[in-house]
Design a protein around this motif. Structure first.
Motif, PDB file in Angstrom:
ATOM      1  N   ALA A 106      14.957 -20.356 -47.745  1.00 20.18           N
ATOM      2  CA  ALA A 106      15.889 -20.037 -48.829  1.00 20.18           C
ATOM      3  C   ALA A 106      17.226 -20.722 -48.578  1.00 20.18           C
ATOM      4  O   ALA A 106      17.575 -21.012 -47.429  1.00 20.18           O
ATOM      5  CB  ALA A 106      16.076 -18.520 -48.914  1.00 20.18           C
ATOM      6  N   ALA A 107      17.972 -20.966 -49.639  1.00 15.35           N
ATOM      7  CA  ALA A 107      19.311 -21.531 -49.485  1.00 15.35           C
ATOM      8  C   ALA A 107      20.118 -20.630 -48.555  1.00 15.35           C
ATOM      9  O   ALA A 107      20.134 -19.413 -48.716  1.00 15.35           O
ATOM     10  CB  ALA A 107      19.990 -21.651 -50.841  1.00 15.35           C
ATOM     11  N   GLY A 108      20.727 -21.225 -47.546  1.00 15.40           N
ATOM     12  CA  GLY A 108      21.499 -20.457 -46.577  1.00 15.40           C
ATOM     13  C   GLY A 108      20.669 -19.913 -45.429  1.00 15.40           C
ATOM     14  O   GLY A 108      21.206 -19.353 -44.478  1.00 15.40           O
ATOM     15  N   GLY A 109      19.352 -20.078 -45.508  1.00 10.43           N
ATOM     16  CA  GLY A 109      18.457 -19.582 -44.456  1.00 10.43           C
ATOM     17  C   GLY A 109      18.396 -20.528 -43.275  1.00 10.43           C
ATOM     18  O   GLY A 109      18.699 -21.724 -43.382  1.00 10.43           O
ATOM     19  N   GLY A 110      18.013 -19.987 -42.130  1.00 16.31           N
ATOM     20  CA  GLY A 110      17.882 -20.778 -40.919  1.00 16.31           C
ATOM     21  C   GLY A 110      16.779 -21.815 -41.033  1.00 16.31           C
ATOM     22  O   GLY A 110      15.756 -21.598 -41.686  1.00 16.31           O
ATOM     23  N   VAL A 111      16.979 -22.956 -40.404  1.00 15.78           N
ATOM     24  CA  VAL A 111      16.032 -24.062 -40.442  1.00 15.78           C
ATOM     25  C   VAL A 111      14.959 -23.870 -39.374  1.00 15.78           C
ATOM     26  O   VAL A 111      15.244 -23.465 -38.256  1.00 15.78           O
ATOM     27  CB  VAL A 111      16.771 -25.395 -40.229  1.00 15.78           C
ATOM     28  N   SER A 112      13.711 -24.172 -39.745  1.00 15.56           N
ATOM     29  CA  SER A 112      12.585 -24.145 -38.816  1.00 15.56           C
ATOM     30  C   SER A 112      11.631 -25.263 -39.200  1.00 15.56           C
ATOM     31  O   SER A 112      11.251 -25.380 -40.368  1.00 15.56           O
ATOM     32  CB  SER A 112      11.863 -22.798 -38.883  1.00 15.56           C
ATOM     33  N   VAL A 113      11.273 -26.104 -38.211  1.00 13.65           N
ATOM     34  CA  VAL A 113      10.304 -27.177 -38.440  1.00 13.65           C
ATOM     35  C   VAL A 113       9.274 -27.170 -37.334  1.00 13.65           C
ATOM     36  O   VAL A 113       9.575 -26.872 -36.186  1.00 13.65           O
ATOM     37  CB  VAL A 113      10.971 -28.570 -38.542  1.00 13.65           C
ATOM     38  N   GLY A 114       8.048 -27.472 -37.690  1.00  6.86           N
ATOM     39  CA  GLY A 114       6.984 -27.562 -36.700  1.00  6.86           C
ATOM     40  C   GLY A 114       5.915 -26.531 -36.920  1.00  6.86           C
ATOM     41  O   GLY A 114       6.032 -25.702 -37.820  1.00  6.86           O
ATOM     42  N   PRO A 115       4.865 -26.641 -36.141  1.00  7.77           N
ATOM     43  CA  PRO A 115       4.762 -27.481 -34.951  1.00  7.77           C
ATOM     44  C   PRO A 115       4.694 -28.967 -35.297  1.00  7.77           C
ATOM     45  O   PRO A 115       3.981 -29.371 -36.209  1.00  7.77           O
ATOM     46  CB  PRO A 115       3.482 -27.004 -34.282  1.00  7.77           C
ATOM     47  N   LEU A 116       5.466 -29.735 -34.529  1.00  8.64           N
ATOM     48  CA  LEU A 116       5.482 -31.187 -34.643  1.00  8.64           C
ATOM     49  C   LEU A 116       4.587 -31.738 -33.536  1.00  8.64           C
ATOM     50  O   LEU A 116       4.662 -31.280 -32.396  1.00  8.64           O
ATOM     51  CB  LEU A 116       6.908 -31.719 -34.487  1.00  8.64           C
ATOM     52  N   ASP A 117       3.755 -32.704 -33.879  1.00  6.57           N
ATOM     53  CA  ASP A 117       2.748 -33.211 -32.954  1.00  6.57           C
ATOM     54  C   ASP A 117       3.219 -34.438 -32.179  1.00  6.57           C
ATOM     55  O   ASP A 117       3.857 -35.328 -32.743  1.00  6.57           O
ATOM     56  CB  ASP A 117       1.479 -33.592 -33.719  1.00  6.57           C
ATOM     57  N   GLY A 118       2.866 -34.474 -30.880  1.00  7.55           N
ATOM     58  CA  GLY A 118       3.175 -35.618 -30.041  1.00  7.55           C
ATOM     59  C   GLY A 118       2.130 -35.787 -28.956  1.00  7.55           C
ATOM     60  O   GLY A 118       1.248 -34.946 -28.794  1.00  7.55           O
ATOM     61  N   THR A 119       2.242 -36.868 -28.222  1.00  2.91           N
ATOM     62  CA  THR A 119       1.324 -37.158 -27.123  1.00  2.91           C
ATOM     63  C   THR A 119       2.129 -37.235 -25.834  1.00  2.91           C
ATOM     64  O   THR A 119       3.176 -37.888 -25.786  1.00  2.91           O
ATOM     65  CB  THR A 119       0.590 -38.490 -27.368  1.00  2.91           C
ATOM     66  N   VAL A 120       1.628 -36.553 -24.802  1.00  5.83           N
ATOM     67  CA  VAL A 120       2.317 -36.522 -23.505  1.00  5.83           C
ATOM     68  C   VAL A 120       1.362 -36.969 -22.407  1.00  5.83           C
ATOM     69  O   VAL A 120       0.152 -36.984 -22.594  1.00  5.83           O
ATOM     70  CB  VAL A 120       2.848 -35.105 -23.194  1.00  5.83           C
ATOM     71  N   ALA A 121       1.950 -37.295 -21.281  1.00  9.22           N
ATOM     72  CA  ALA A 121       1.167 -37.648 -20.089  1.00  9.22           C
ATOM     73  C   ALA A 121       1.507 -36.637 -18.999  1.00  9.22           C
ATOM     74  O   ALA A 121       2.590 -36.054 -19.004  1.00  9.22           O
ATOM     75  CB  ALA A 121       1.515 -39.060 -19.631  1.00  9.22           C
ATOM     76  N   PRO A 122       0.577 -36.423 -18.065  1.00 12.11           N
ATOM     77  CA  PRO A 122       0.877 -35.512 -16.959  1.00 12.11           C
ATOM     78  C   PRO A 122       2.165 -35.927 -16.244  1.00 12.11           C
ATOM     79  O   PRO A 122       2.363 -37.109 -15.958  1.00 12.11           O
ATOM     80  CB  PRO A 122      -0.332 -35.649 -16.036  1.00 12.11           C
ATOM     81  N   GLY A 123       3.042 -34.964 -16.016  1.00 10.34           N
ATOM     82  CA  GLY A 123       4.296 -35.231 -15.336  1.00 10.34           C
ATOM     83  C   GLY A 123       5.455 -35.595 -16.237  1.00 10.34           C
ATOM     84  O   GLY A 123       6.593 -35.705 -15.770  1.00 10.34           O
ATOM     85  N   ASP A 124       5.193 -35.811 -17.536  1.00 13.23           N
ATOM     86  CA  ASP A 124       6.303 -36.099 -18.445  1.00 13.23           C
ATOM     87  C   ASP A 124       7.324 -34.973 -18.387  1.00 13.23           C
ATOM     88  O   ASP A 124       6.974 -33.792 -18.427  1.00 13.23           O
ATOM     89  CB  ASP A 124       5.825 -36.250 -19.893  1.00 13.23           C
ATOM     90  N   SER A 125       8.590 -35.338 -18.291  1.00  7.93           N
ATOM     91  CA  SER A 125       9.708 -34.393 -18.300  1.00  7.93           C
ATOM     92  C   SER A 125      10.567 -34.777 -19.499  1.00  7.93           C
ATOM     93  O   SER A 125      11.252 -35.803 -19.477  1.00  7.93           O
ATOM     94  CB  SER A 125      10.499 -34.499 -16.996  1.00  7.93           C
ATOM     95  N   LEU A 126      10.506 -33.949 -20.557  1.00  8.55           N
ATOM     96  CA  LEU A 126      11.148 -34.298 -21.824  1.00  8.55           C
ATOM     97  C   LEU A 126      12.345 -33.409 -22.108  1.00  8.55           C
ATOM     98  O   LEU A 126      12.270 -32.185 -21.999  1.00  8.55           O
ATOM     99  CB  LEU A 126      10.141 -34.200 -22.977  1.00  8.55           C
ATOM    100  N   GLU A 127      13.436 -34.036 -22.533  1.00 11.68           N
ATOM    101  CA  GLU A 127      14.726 -33.391 -22.766  1.00 11.68           C
ATOM    102  C   GLU A 127      15.229 -33.743 -24.166  1.00 11.68           C
ATOM    103  O   GLU A 127      15.141 -34.905 -24.581  1.00 11.68           O
ATOM    104  CB  GLU A 127      15.700 -33.890 -21.697  1.00 11.68           C
ATOM    105  N   ALA A 128      15.778 -32.757 -24.882  1.00 11.21           N
ATOM    106  CA  ALA A 128      16.312 -32.993 -26.225  1.00 11.21           C
ATOM    107  C   ALA A 128      17.649 -33.736 -26.187  1.00 11.21           C
ATOM    108  O   ALA A 128      17.952 -34.521 -27.087  1.00 11.21           O
ATOM    109  CB  ALA A 128      16.473 -31.671 -26.962  1.00 11.21           C
TER     110      ALA A 128
END
Length: 158
Positions: A106-128
């Motif tokens: 709704a207008a003025g409501g909090g934003v929510s997106v996802g789940p967003l899909d991605g591909t990772v490898a073992p040991g990946d350390s991901l930061e926003a």
């Protein structure tokens, strides 16, 4: 008759062992932590705290972002935001999570997106922090960036 009964009993025992083996099969890989928070500033919608929630199943991973402080200036229909969340990988480069999933907002409501899909490898350390979230709504691109490192830590994938 005794031979048949013994054969049936052996077959049942083997089936039980096989089922038990399935119960102890390894589970899907896990990401740690599963949730993190960031403070973000957006080109439209303001700024504030957002929660990132990550999941992993092998090399497939998802991230959902939600905020009650970053708001939609207008009503947005379900699954109408095209989103790309770019995360910085500690070992170099970036990883993108994309999708068009969102609840009706709704207008003025909090934003929510996802789940967003991605591909990772073992040991990946991901930061926003250092990456961005781009949302395209009605042809308008909204960019959000983290103001500091996510808390409690980057997402580490197994």
């Amino acid at each position: 008759m005794r031979g048949k009964r013994l054969g049936i009993t052996a077959a049942l025992a083997a089936g039980t062992l096989a089922a038990t083996g399935l119960a102890f099969a390894p589970t899907a890989a896990a990401v740690t932590p599963q949730t993190a928070t960031i403070n973000a500033t957006c080109s439209i919608g303001g700024s504030g705290e957002a929660t990132l929630t990550a999941t992993q199943n092998g090399t497939a991973a998802t991230i959902t972002l939600s905020s009650t402080e970053i708001t939609a200036p207008i009503s947005i229909a379900q699954d109408s935001i095209t989103s790309t969340l770019t995360m910085v990988n500690a070992s170099g480069g970036t990883t993108a999570f994309t999708g068009t999933k969102n609840p009706a907002i709704a207008a003025g409501g909090g934003v929510s997106v996802g789940p967003l899909d991605g591909t990772v490898a073992p040991g990946d350390s991901l930061e926003a922090y250092g990456g961005s979230l781009q949302m395209v709504v009605f042809g308008i691109t909204i960019t959000c960036t983290a103001d500091a490192a996510q808390s409690p830590s980057p997402f580490v994938f197994e």
